[in-house]
Design an enzyme around this catalytic site. Structure first.
Site, PDB file in Angstrom:
ATOM      1  N   HIS A  88       0.855  -1.193   0.000  1.00  0.00           N
ATOM      2  CA  HIS A  88       0.000   0.000   0.000  1.00  0.00           C
ATOM      3  C   HIS A  88       0.890   1.241   0.000  1.00  0.00           C
ATOM      4  O   HIS A  88       1.941   1.265   0.637  1.00  0.00           O
ATOM      5  CB  HIS A  88      -0.921  -0.005   1.222  1.00  0.00           C
ATOM      6  CG  HIS A  88      -1.961   1.066   1.149  1.00  0.00           C
ATOM      7  ND1 HIS A  88      -1.681   2.386   1.460  1.00  0.00           N
ATOM      8  CD2 HIS A  88      -3.260   1.032   0.758  1.00  0.00           C
ATOM      9  CE1 HIS A  88      -2.775   3.104   1.271  1.00  0.00           C
ATOM     10  NE2 HIS A  88      -3.741   2.316   0.846  1.00  0.00           N
ATOM     11  N   GLU A 154      -4.013   2.077  -7.319  1.00  0.00           N
ATOM     12  CA  GLU A 154      -4.365   3.212  -6.475  1.00  0.00           C
ATOM     13  C   GLU A 154      -3.430   4.382  -6.774  1.00  0.00           C
ATOM     14  O   GLU A 154      -2.312   4.430  -6.243  1.00  0.00           O
ATOM     15  CB  GLU A 154      -4.224   2.834  -4.995  1.00  0.00           C
ATOM     16  CG  GLU A 154      -5.135   1.709  -4.552  1.00  0.00           C
ATOM     17  CD  GLU A 154      -5.411   1.779  -3.051  1.00  0.00           C
ATOM     18  OE1 GLU A 154      -6.584   1.849  -2.689  1.00  0.00           O
ATOM     19  OE2 GLU A 154      -4.456   1.789  -2.255  1.00  0.00           O
TER      20      GLU A 154
HETATM   21  P1  PGA Z   1      -9.370   6.291   0.178  1.00  0.00           P
HETATM   22  O1  PGA Z   1      -8.205   5.233   0.431  1.00  0.00           O
HETATM   23  O2  PGA Z   1     -10.569   5.518  -0.304  1.00  0.00           O
HETATM   24  O3  PGA Z   1      -9.594   6.936   1.519  1.00  0.00           O
HETATM   25  O4  PGA Z   1      -8.879   7.245  -0.844  1.00  0.00           O
HETATM   26  C1  PGA Z   1      -8.011   4.139  -0.419  1.00  0.00           C
HETATM   27  C2  PGA Z   1      -6.852   3.326   0.067  1.00  0.00           C
HETATM   28  O5  PGA Z   1      -5.914   3.891   0.608  1.00  0.00           O
HETATM   29  O6  PGA Z   1      -6.849   2.087  -0.067  1.00  0.00           O
END
Ligand code: PGA
Length: 238
Positions: A88, A154
């Site tokens: 992540h 992401e």
């Molecule tokens: P968010 O985070 O939905 O708050 O943008 C997503 C993540 O970090 O997995």
């Protein structure tokens, strides 16, 4: 073979939301949609006992050893937890995890019989300077993609900011990531979108052909909102 959508809740360093363990918890799989929760280590056991599909937010690749504060993939598996997040961007940022660390985690997860959900994504400056595909390709190419894994795209600049790519921009990246997956697993590997998903924008993302669900942070802490995001996945499929 169609891919079953997956909506995963990343609770980060927050307690499990109220009602998460209830019989009618929105974090349970429903209507052909898989769900998953990523709680803190303290909440792993309660989540597992409540029968939620549960993953750890991180696991150390070594089984045991001198790594103060860490928990290993082996221990996560032994605790009965089937899934784990790898790489992540907050781990990459706060704990200086590099691509090589993320690969080591994913490989250790697989070795221990855990299913890794592996995060990739470019920063704002990498997107601005049009290097986003190059960066994501670098992150993806090293992964153990011949195995059964889930990828979460992401974009770092979309996490917790309320700013997202357009669904078309996200789809463009998802299709690109899919093209990097070896043919034998290309159509079966799930690629989730993550970054400021909300009840309002989820449907548009889930309607894209290469977006197989979401990794939801902030919005996953609100059970009613998470329920709506799961319903958007149901709607996108119909
Ligand atoms: P968010 O985070 O939905 O708050 O943008 C997503 C993540 O970090 O997995």
């Amino acid at each position: 073979m169609p891919r079953t959508p997956l909506i995963a809740a990343n609770w980060k360093m927050n307690p499990a939301p109220e009602g998460a363990f209830a019989a009618d918890s929105p974090y349970r799989p429903q209507s052909g949609i898989e769900t998953m929760v990523f709680p803190t280590f303290f909440d792993l056991q309660p989540c597992l006992e409540a029968g939620l599909p549960t993953g750890a937010q991180y696991g150390h690749p070594d089984s045991v050893g001198a790594h103060t504060g860490d928990v290993s993939m082996t221990m996560i598996k032994k605790a009965g937890c089937p899934f784990v997040l790898c790489g992540h961007s907050e781990r990459r940022r706060d704990h200086h995890e590099e691509d090589s660390d993320v690969v080591a985690q994913a490989e250790a997860a697989l070795r221990n019989g855990l299913h890794p959900v592996i995060c990739v994504g470019e920063t704002e400056s990498e997107r601005r300077t049009k290097r986003h595909k190059q960066v994501v390709e670098r992150q993806v190419r090293v992964l153990p993609l011949r195995e059964v894994v889930t990828i979460a795209y992401e974009p770092v600049w979309a996490i917790g900011t309320g700013v997202t790519p357009t669904p078309e921009q996200a789809e463009d990246m998802h299709a690109f990531i899919r093209s990097l997956i070896p043919e034998a697993r290309r159509e079966s590997t799930r690629i989730l979108y993550g970054g400021s998903l909300t009840a309002e924008n989820a449907l548009e993302f889930f309607q894209q052909p290469d977006i197989d669900g979401g990794l939801v942070g902030g919005a996953s802490l609100k059970p009613a909102v998470f329920r709506e995001i799961v319903l958007a996945a149901v709607q996108a499929r119909s």
